[in-house]
Scaffold this active site. Structure first.
Site, mmCIF file in Angstrom:
data_model
loop_
_atom_site.group_PDB
_atom_site.id
_atom_site.type_symbol
_atom_site.label_atom_id
_atom_site.label_comp_id
_atom_site.label_asym_id
_atom_site.label_seq_id
_atom_site.Cartn_x
_atom_site.Cartn_y
_atom_site.Cartn_z
ATOM 1 N N TYR A 23 0.852 -1.196 0.000
ATOM 2 C CA TYR A 23 0.000 0.000 0.000
ATOM 3 C C TYR A 23 0.879 1.234 0.000
ATOM 4 O O TYR A 23 2.072 1.183 0.292
ATOM 5 C CB TYR A 23 -0.950 0.016 1.200
ATOM 6 C CG TYR A 23 -0.282 0.309 2.520
ATOM 7 C CD1 TYR A 23 0.153 -0.710 3.354
ATOM 8 C CD2 TYR A 23 -0.098 1.628 2.942
ATOM 9 C CE1 TYR A 23 0.759 -0.440 4.558
ATOM 10 C CE2 TYR A 23 0.520 1.905 4.152
ATOM 11 C CZ TYR A 23 0.941 0.873 4.962
ATOM 12 O OH TYR A 23 1.550 1.150 6.154
ATOM 13 N N CYS A 24 0.242 2.372 -0.352
ATOM 14 C CA CYS A 24 1.005 3.621 -0.360
ATOM 15 C C CYS A 24 0.106 4.770 0.091
ATOM 16 O O CYS A 24 -0.510 4.687 1.144
ATOM 17 C CB CYS A 24 1.626 3.879 -1.724
ATOM 18 S SG CYS A 24 0.437 3.889 -3.089
ATOM 19 N N ARG A 25 0.019 5.827 -0.714
ATOM 20 C CA ARG A 25 -0.669 7.033 -0.244
ATOM 21 C C ARG A 25 -2.144 7.067 -0.573
ATOM 22 O O ARG A 25 -2.868 7.929 -0.084
ATOM 23 C CB ARG A 25 -0.021 8.272 -0.855
ATOM 24 C CG ARG A 25 1.363 8.533 -0.347
ATOM 25 C CD ARG A 25 2.012 9.660 -1.141
ATOM 26 N NE ARG A 25 3.352 9.921 -0.640
ATOM 27 C CZ ARG A 25 4.276 10.602 -1.332
ATOM 28 N NH1 ARG A 25 3.980 11.047 -2.536
ATOM 29 N NH2 ARG A 25 5.459 10.814 -0.817
#
Lengths: 236, 236
Positions: free
Chosen positions: A188-190
């Site tokens: 996952y990221c932003r």
DNA sequence: CTAGTATTCAAGTAATCGATTAAAGACTTG
DNA sequence: CAAGTCTTTAATCGATTACTTGAATACTAG
């Protein structure tokens, strides 16, 4: 808006209404710029200095600063000084809700948006992303999942999913050995319009890992009221 | 936004990101005008022709039409033709959510907004407004409450609270006798930034009625998932 | 206090926006 | 199809926006 200031100055009923709605419009105006929205999207992951924001968005420092003033004047962000540098952050969770609401409406009603999203993020996921609910269920059951936060280390420190390990995208290729091949890797990221996790999953899949993307990023996880761990704050 | 179009035309990664966020910004841009927000606020109460919208917002027909084109281009409103006239309405409930979110953030973070709201709506309510929950409870208990919809009759027809009677603000003074003096009168209109209910309550209180305002208007009631009654549609 | 770093401010320029006015389109009715 | 109504489009003009560049400000370290 040529007449806006004139009309706003009136004090009769129509003028008062005009002035009030112009004030609402001023907030929308602050959001009506792609670069400012990029800044908001980054700030949803934690505070940043002007310089870092400028670097992350590809803006000149002066330009980033000007955009931040615009956001600050309408109360979308606030800042704190730490020595010679200034950290900006979103005013509160509702600001993030507004940004999410905006992009949600845009994604739903505008074909251009999904086309441009594909162009930026790469073609549609080869596998369906993992939903938050699904990830939670699998973690609780003790199923074999490894959660990887591929954002810059600073953002991991500012807050991350409890089970996550931090491998910034830039380091992923040379740290592949840290990941197990017998478990599924969830990156996952932003958020849904951040390219990090998309790129990470593609890289992992090409390297032979079972990898999928979390449906969206840390800010959305946090906004859903799910637990987030933050590490000790660094003050310069 | 001088370079925006140039940068958007690029196809590399930064250009794609720029184009994507510019697209989000275009939506905010459409909301970044007080007159368009007034239009959205009215449309939340049901569809309207261009001419009526122009009359209600004090715009010229041509100007209202132009604003509607802007809203339409980004998918915030849609239209249907009925003979020679064209009815516009909000695209869906999420558009209203976005407007509500916008004004909520504005009201929370900007002192100017509450000042201007007071200037437009009159000083703070002499009595606390009635919350939706409270009104529902009292209606269920069969307490003595009369609910009055003071919006134009058309909007009442398009949807209203089940127990409400329609007395448009313009007719209120000469229809006071229709209201009971032994019950509390609860008036509502288009929402927290609509002046109708405020004015109605002041008028009623001066006439000796026990009157209070519902905390906000029909669109919010509907958005809360509470029941709404619509009357048979009129087609030209 | 001085040098150095981070941030903000100010001026200039090309592009865009919003309201007005006038004209053109779209549809209905006779 | 001609007149009438409602809506949209085009042209114009003043005001605003965003980016660049260069200078000023705010703070720290020595």
């Amino acid at each position: 808006m040529p007449q806006a200031s004139e009309r706003s100055r009136q004090s009769d009923s129509r003028g008062a209404k005009t002035a009030l709605f112009d004030e609402f419009a001023r907030l929308a105006q602050a959001l009506a710029n792609g670069r400012r929205l990029e800044i908001v999207d980054v700030l949803a992951n934690g505070e940043r200095t002007v310089e870092r924001l400028a670097a992350e968005t590809g803006l000149s420092v002066a330009n980033a600063s000007q955009h931040l003033q615009v956001l600050r004047e309408v109360g979308l962000v606030r800042r704190r000084r730490d020595g010679t540098r200034i950290y900006y952050e979103l005013r509160d969770a509702e600001v993030f809700d507004l940004w999410r609401n905006l992009r949600s409406v845009a994604a739903q009603h505008r074909a251009e948006v999904s086309q441009l999203a594909d162009a930026y993020l790469g073609a549609r996921d080869s596998l369906e992303p993992v939903t938050r609910v699904e990830l939670l269920r699998r973690l609780k059951r003790g199923e074999d999942v490894v959660v990887v936060d591929v954002r810059p280390a600073e953002e991991f420190a500012a807050g991350h999913l409890p089970p996550a390990i931090s491998i910034p995208l830039a380091e992923l290729r040379r740290r592949l050995r840290e990941l197990p091949r017998d478990k599924e890797v969830v990156a996952y990221c932003r958020g849904p319009y951040c390219a990090f996790a998309h790129k990470a999953v593609r890289m992992l899949q090409q390297a032979g890992f079972r990898a999928r993307r979390l449906e969206d990023g840390l800010p959305e996880w946090k906004a859903a009221g799910l637990p987030v761990i933050a590490m000790a704050q660094r003050r310069s």
